[in-house]
Design a protein around this motif. Structure first.
Motif, PDB file in Angstrom:
ATOM      1  N   PRO A 145     -52.979  24.687  48.252  1.00 34.12           N
ATOM      2  CA  PRO A 145     -53.628  25.961  48.550  1.00 34.12           C
ATOM      3  C   PRO A 145     -55.067  25.815  49.032  1.00 34.12           C
ATOM      4  CG  PRO A 145     -53.459  25.618  46.175  1.00 34.12           C
ATOM      5  CD  PRO A 145     -52.670  24.523  46.824  1.00 34.12           C
ATOM      6  N   GLN A 146     -55.649  24.616  48.897  1.00 33.02           N
ATOM      7  CA  GLN A 146     -57.046  24.422  49.291  1.00 33.02           C
ATOM      8  C   GLN A 146     -57.173  23.850  50.696  1.00 33.02           C
ATOM      9  OE1 GLN A 146     -60.015  23.709  46.291  1.00 33.02           O
ATOM     10  NE2 GLN A 146     -60.605  21.788  47.302  1.00 33.02           N
ATOM     11  N   CYS A 147     -56.349  22.836  51.012  1.00 29.06           N
ATOM     12  CA  CYS A 147     -56.503  22.190  52.324  1.00 29.06           C
ATOM     13  C   CYS A 147     -55.255  22.280  53.195  1.00 29.06           C
ATOM     14  CB  CYS A 147     -56.905  20.725  52.153  1.00 29.06           C
ATOM     15  SG  CYS A 147     -55.555  19.654  51.576  1.00 29.06           S
ATOM     16  N   GLY A 148     -54.136  22.752  52.625  1.00 31.09           N
ATOM     17  CA  GLY A 148     -52.912  22.905  53.404  1.00 31.09           C
ATOM     18  C   GLY A 148     -52.055  21.661  53.508  1.00 31.09           C
ATOM     19  N   SER A 149     -52.497  20.551  52.942  1.00 29.89           N
ATOM     20  CA  SER A 149     -51.722  19.313  53.002  1.00 29.89           C
ATOM     21  C   SER A 149     -50.432  19.449  52.201  1.00 29.89           C
ATOM     22  CB  SER A 149     -52.557  18.149  52.452  1.00 29.89           C
ATOM     23  OG  SER A 149     -51.757  16.992  52.300  1.00 29.89           O
ATOM     24  N   ARG A 150     -49.397  18.763  52.651  1.00 29.53           N
ATOM     25  CA  ARG A 150     -48.115  18.776  51.936  1.00 29.53           C
ATOM     26  C   ARG A 150     -47.988  17.577  50.992  1.00 29.53           C
ATOM     27  NH1 ARG A 150     -44.673  22.491  54.274  1.00 29.53           N
ATOM     28  NH2 ARG A 150     -42.848  21.497  53.329  1.00 29.53           N
ATOM     29  N   ARG A 151     -49.070  16.829  50.837  1.00 25.24           N
ATOM     30  CA  ARG A 151     -49.025  15.635  49.973  1.00 25.24           C
ATOM     31  C   ARG A 151     -49.305  16.041  48.520  1.00 25.24           C
ATOM     32  NH1 ARG A 151     -52.917  11.220  52.054  1.00 25.24           N
ATOM     33  NH2 ARG A 151     -51.762   9.986  50.513  1.00 25.24           N
ATOM     34  N   ILE A 152     -48.362  16.775  47.940  1.00 23.94           N
ATOM     35  CA  ILE A 152     -48.467  17.222  46.547  1.00 23.94           C
ATOM     36  C   ILE A 152     -47.837  16.163  45.648  1.00 23.94           C
ATOM     37  CG2 ILE A 152     -47.845  19.007  44.886  1.00 23.94           C
ATOM     38  CD1 ILE A 152     -49.771  20.014  46.941  1.00 23.94           C
ATOM     39  N   LYS A 153     -48.581  15.743  44.621  1.00 26.22           N
ATOM     40  CA  LYS A 153     -48.113  14.664  43.745  1.00 26.22           C
ATOM     41  C   LYS A 153     -48.083  15.130  42.290  1.00 26.22           C
ATOM     42  CE  LYS A 153     -47.117  10.216  42.997  1.00 26.22           C
ATOM     43  NZ  LYS A 153     -45.929   9.553  43.554  1.00 26.22           N
ATOM     44  N   PHE A 154     -46.994  14.801  41.596  1.00 26.54           N
ATOM     45  CA  PHE A 154     -46.868  15.113  40.171  1.00 26.54           C
ATOM     46  C   PHE A 154     -47.331  13.895  39.372  1.00 26.54           C
ATOM     47  CE2 PHE A 154     -43.645  17.479  42.488  1.00 26.54           C
ATOM     48  CZ  PHE A 154     -43.888  18.773  42.061  1.00 26.54           C
ATOM     49  N   LEU A 155     -48.342  14.095  38.516  1.00 25.36           N
ATOM     50  CA  LEU A 155     -48.959  12.978  37.799  1.00 25.36           C
ATOM     51  C   LEU A 155     -48.894  13.207  36.289  1.00 25.36           C
ATOM     52  CD1 LEU A 155     -52.075  12.626  40.106  1.00 25.36           C
ATOM     53  CD2 LEU A 155     -50.055  11.156  40.092  1.00 25.36           C
TER      54      LEU A 155
ATOM     55  N   ALA B 176     -42.788  17.865  32.386  1.00 24.89           N
ATOM     56  CA  ALA B 176     -42.398  16.707  33.183  1.00 24.89           C
ATOM     57  C   ALA B 176     -43.623  15.960  33.705  1.00 24.89           C
ATOM     58  CB  ALA B 176     -41.509  17.143  34.348  1.00 24.89           C
ATOM     59  N   SER B 177     -44.642  16.717  34.133  1.00 23.73           N
ATOM     60  CA  SER B 177     -45.904  16.126  34.596  1.00 23.73           C
ATOM     61  C   SER B 177     -47.051  16.935  34.010  1.00 23.73           C
ATOM     62  CB  SER B 177     -45.990  16.150  36.132  1.00 23.73           C
ATOM     63  OG  SER B 177     -44.945  15.397  36.701  1.00 23.73           O
ATOM     64  N   THR B 178     -48.126  16.258  33.638  1.00 23.39           N
ATOM     65  CA  THR B 178     -49.226  16.948  32.963  1.00 23.39           C
ATOM     66  C   THR B 178     -50.158  17.644  33.944  1.00 23.39           C
ATOM     67  OG1 THR B 178     -50.359  14.820  32.896  1.00 23.39           O
ATOM     68  CG2 THR B 178     -49.188  15.501  30.922  1.00 23.39           C
ATOM     69  N   PHE B 179     -50.134  17.254  35.209  1.00 20.50           N
ATOM     70  CA  PHE B 179     -50.897  17.999  36.212  1.00 20.50           C
ATOM     71  C   PHE B 179     -50.351  17.681  37.596  1.00 20.50           C
ATOM     72  CE2 PHE B 179     -53.128  14.013  35.760  1.00 20.50           C
ATOM     73  CZ  PHE B 179     -53.636  13.701  37.015  1.00 20.50           C
ATOM     74  N   VAL B 180     -50.672  18.558  38.551  1.00 14.58           N
ATOM     75  CA  VAL B 180     -50.202  18.431  39.926  1.00 14.58           C
ATOM     76  C   VAL B 180     -51.426  18.376  40.823  1.00 14.58           C
ATOM     77  CG1 VAL B 180     -48.786  19.439  41.740  1.00 14.58           C
ATOM     78  CG2 VAL B 180     -48.139  19.751  39.334  1.00 14.58           C
ATOM     79  N   GLN B 181     -51.490  17.363  41.687  1.00 11.65           N
ATOM     80  CA  GLN B 181     -52.692  17.119  42.474  1.00 11.65           C
ATOM     81  C   GLN B 181     -52.348  16.900  43.940  1.00 11.65           C
ATOM     82  OE1 GLN B 181     -54.954  13.494  41.560  1.00 11.65           O
ATOM     83  NE2 GLN B 181     -56.853  14.651  41.789  1.00 11.65           N
ATOM     84  N   CYS B 182     -53.226  17.392  44.797  1.00 12.78           N
ATOM     85  CA  CYS B 182     -53.110  17.115  46.224  1.00 12.78           C
ATOM     86  C   CYS B 182     -53.688  15.724  46.494  1.00 12.78           C
ATOM     87  CB  CYS B 182     -53.861  18.171  47.027  1.00 12.78           C
ATOM     88  SG  CYS B 182     -53.972  17.799  48.796  1.00 12.78           S
ATOM     89  N   ARG B 183     -52.912  14.867  47.087  1.00 15.10           N
ATOM     90  CA  ARG B 183     -53.372  13.500  47.342  1.00 15.10           C
ATOM     91  C   ARG B 183     -54.317  13.445  48.543  1.00 15.10           C
ATOM     92  NH1 ARG B 183     -50.343   9.662  44.616  1.00 15.10           N
ATOM     93  NH2 ARG B 183     -52.062   8.282  45.195  1.00 15.10           N
ATOM     94  N   HIS B 184     -54.424  14.531  49.287  1.00 19.53           N
ATOM     95  CA  HIS B 184     -55.307  14.532  50.467  1.00 19.53           C
ATOM     96  C   HIS B 184     -56.735  14.931  50.102  1.00 19.53           C
ATOM     97  CE1 HIS B 184     -56.382  14.785  54.699  1.00 19.53           C
ATOM     98  NE2 HIS B 184     -56.915  15.973  54.470  1.00 19.53           N
ATOM     99  N   CYS B 185     -56.892  16.066  49.391  1.00 19.25           N
ATOM    100  CA  CYS B 185     -58.247  16.546  49.066  1.00 19.25           C
ATOM    101  C   CYS B 185     -58.596  16.407  47.583  1.00 19.25           C
ATOM    102  CB  CYS B 185     -58.411  18.004  49.481  1.00 19.25           C
ATOM    103  SG  CYS B 185     -57.510  19.199  48.443  1.00 19.25           S
ATOM    104  N   GLY B 186     -57.608  16.082  46.730  1.00 20.18           N
ATOM    105  CA  GLY B 186     -57.872  15.880  45.309  1.00 20.18           C
ATOM    106  C   GLY B 186     -57.784  17.143  44.473  1.00 20.18           C
ATOM    107  N   HIS B 187     -57.462  18.284  45.094  1.00 18.52           N
ATOM    108  CA  HIS B 187     -57.390  19.546  44.348  1.00 18.52           C
ATOM    109  C   HIS B 187     -56.286  19.489  43.292  1.00 18.52           C
ATOM    110  CE1 HIS B 187     -57.489  23.818  43.495  1.00 18.52           C
ATOM    111  NE2 HIS B 187     -56.200  23.921  43.801  1.00 18.52           N
ATOM    112  N   VAL B 188     -56.611  19.926  42.057  1.00 17.20           N
ATOM    113  CA  VAL B 188     -55.638  20.003  40.964  1.00 17.20           C
ATOM    114  C   VAL B 188     -55.255  21.466  40.760  1.00 17.20           C
ATOM    115  CG1 VAL B 188     -55.248  19.623  38.495  1.00 17.20           C
ATOM    116  CG2 VAL B 188     -56.519  17.930  39.836  1.00 17.20           C
ATOM    117  N   LEU B 189     -53.981  21.757  40.757  1.00 13.02           N
ATOM    118  CA  LEU B 189     -53.513  23.129  40.590  1.00 13.02           C
ATOM    119  C   LEU B 189     -53.788  23.587  39.162  1.00 13.02           C
ATOM    120  CD1 LEU B 189     -50.101  22.915  42.479  1.00 13.02           C
ATOM    121  CD2 LEU B 189     -52.321  23.638  43.350  1.00 13.02           C
TER     122      LEU B 189
END
Length: 440
Positions: free
Chosen positions: A194-204, A147-160
């Motif tokens: 998991p890196q900064c605790g932000s809930r701003r998880i985005k599917f890209l 569905a999405s090729t990667f998942v990224q935190c919009r706050h710190c930029g961490h990619v799962l």
């Protein structure tokens, strides 16, 4: 077979070793397919090369068949090594003269400028509406599942990413999980980064599952089928999906390269390529060739019945020669530009390649061994006076870590690559591929 009980043997690449006692003819259909090369384990043979050698030993004839021949194979026909036989037109059906489908290229940059952020260009959306209203079938192609090729935190930029492989995890909405497409590691979607605790998880990014979801929203009246590796786990899954589509149980078939391969679907009048650029810029000299081939193959699914076909190719690189040539069904134009680039950079068929890959669980040890092997190869090359051989690397592989093991590679380019390797001891941990089909 060995006892002469069968006149004809049909099979995949391993069938080339069938002990046919009175061999007269070998047909390698779709000879350009990279899957004829056994890449995962030794012996890393190419069934096409085996066929040519076997025919030479047995005095047999080889037919290499393809609508989009391997560039190296076509080059052999141009210099007189192979005899070229051309079929310039499709086989005609009784009800009409068979015509190649009309292909339209849509510039996705212009769509964005016009404010269209849908995965469907305006042209493709209108064409789908017309086809569905007329009771015709549609194919939507995207050579990427999920569905999405990667998942990224919009706050710190961490990619799962995968714990064992150096690749992002892809989101699969069907199971609501994250999946590694290298080792099949699975994890649940976290509520927070998991890196900064932000809930701003985005599917890209998008895959075939996302295309299915978007198609269902845009065309709620259409019935959909998806054909990719995620839905073909069962023994007869492929046959069941194809039978259902042929029976008219679905209006739109969404899939990866599985739907591009030689299917005869008479009611399909429209093929939409969601993004033609996915493989175009990979760091492999065959990237343009593979893009051209897959576009020609998927375009060939349209208009095979009594109605004329239409293909819409969406791209951010609409002027690229591979995409333009595919839209014109013009192999000759593609070949001339591709072979010119191959000659300029001394890539096959103007040289031979060998790929050495080292795997080790320790990153530093992997890097050290790669540099040691490079130095050894360099010394042997210079001592034997093989100045025409180039050593590319050492460098991390395109995917630098798979299943917990780091990967470094060295590419050897030159006509005498095999001779150089014969002089160098290759210790455990290294894999060697002569004439590799991929450098990734």
């Amino acid at each position: 077979i060995k006892e002469g009980a069968f006149d004809v043997v049909i099979g995949s690449r391993g069938a080339i070793f069938s002990p046919q006692p009175d061999l007269g003819l070998i047909v390698v259909d779709e000879e350009h397919e990279w899957t004829y090369k056994q890449q995962e384990q030794a012996p890393r043979y190419h069934a096409r090369d085996v066929a040519l050698k076997l025919a030479e030993l047995a005095g047999a004839v080889v037919i290499l068949g393809s609508a989009t021949p391997d560039v190296a194979s076509y080059y052999q026909s141009q210099i007189g090594e192979y005899r070229l036989l051309e079929l310039p037109e499709r086989i005609a059906r009784a009800e009409r003269k068979e015509l190649l489908p009309q292909v339209e290229i849509v510039d996705l940059r212009q769509e964005l400028r016009a404010g269209n952020r849908s995965i469907f260009s305006r042209s493709l959306a209108r064409a789908m509406e017309r086809a569905l209203a007329s009771g015709e079938q549609v194919i939507l192609f995207l050579n990427r599942r999920g569905a999405s090729t990667f998942v990224q935190c919009r706050h710190c930029g961490h990619v799962l990413g995968c714990r064992r492989c150096d690749v992002p995890l892809a989101y699969h909405s069907a199971g609501e999980d994250l999946v590694c497409h290298q080792c099949n590691y699975r994890a649940s979607v976290p509520d927070s980064c998991p890196q900064c605790g932000s809930r701003r998880i985005k599917f890209l990014g998008i895959g075939t599952q996302k295309v299915e979801e978007e198609t269902g929203r845009a065309f709620p009246q259409a019935s959909l089928l998806r054909w990719d590796r995620d839905v073909t786990r069962g023994k007869y899954s492929h046959e069941q999906i194809l039978d259902r589509f042929l029976a008219g149980e679905a209006d739109v078939l969404i899939g990866t390269q599985m739907i591009a391969k030689g299917l005869d679907l008479p009611l399909v009048t429209l093929v939409g390529v969601i993004n033609a650029d996915i493989a175009l810029h990979l760091p492999d000299f065959r990237a343009s060739e593979r893009t051209f081939q897959i576009l020609c193959q998927v375009a060939g699914r349209a208009g095979r019945g009594p109605l004329v076909g239409h293909v819409i190719v969406q791209s951010y690189n609409p002027e690229h020669y591979a995409i333009v040539a595919a839209a014109r069904h013009d192999y000759g134009s593609f070949y001339e530009q591709e072979i010119s680039l191959r000659r300029q950079y001394s890539n096959p068929p103007f040289s031979r390649l060998a790929r050495l890959v080292y795997n080790h669980p320790n990153s530093l040890q992997c890097q050290r061994e790669a540099h040691r092997m490079h130095q050894l190869l360099k010394e042997e090359r210079d001592s034997w006076g093989m100045g025409d051989i180039s050593l590319i690397g050492p460098s991390p592989a395109f995917i630098p870590k798979v299943r917990g093991r780091f990967r470094w590679q060295i590419i050897i380019k030159g006509e005498e690559a095999a001779r150089l390797l014969a002089e160098v001891p290759i210790p455990q941990g290294w894999t060697l591929d002569i004439d590799p089909m991929s450098l990734l």
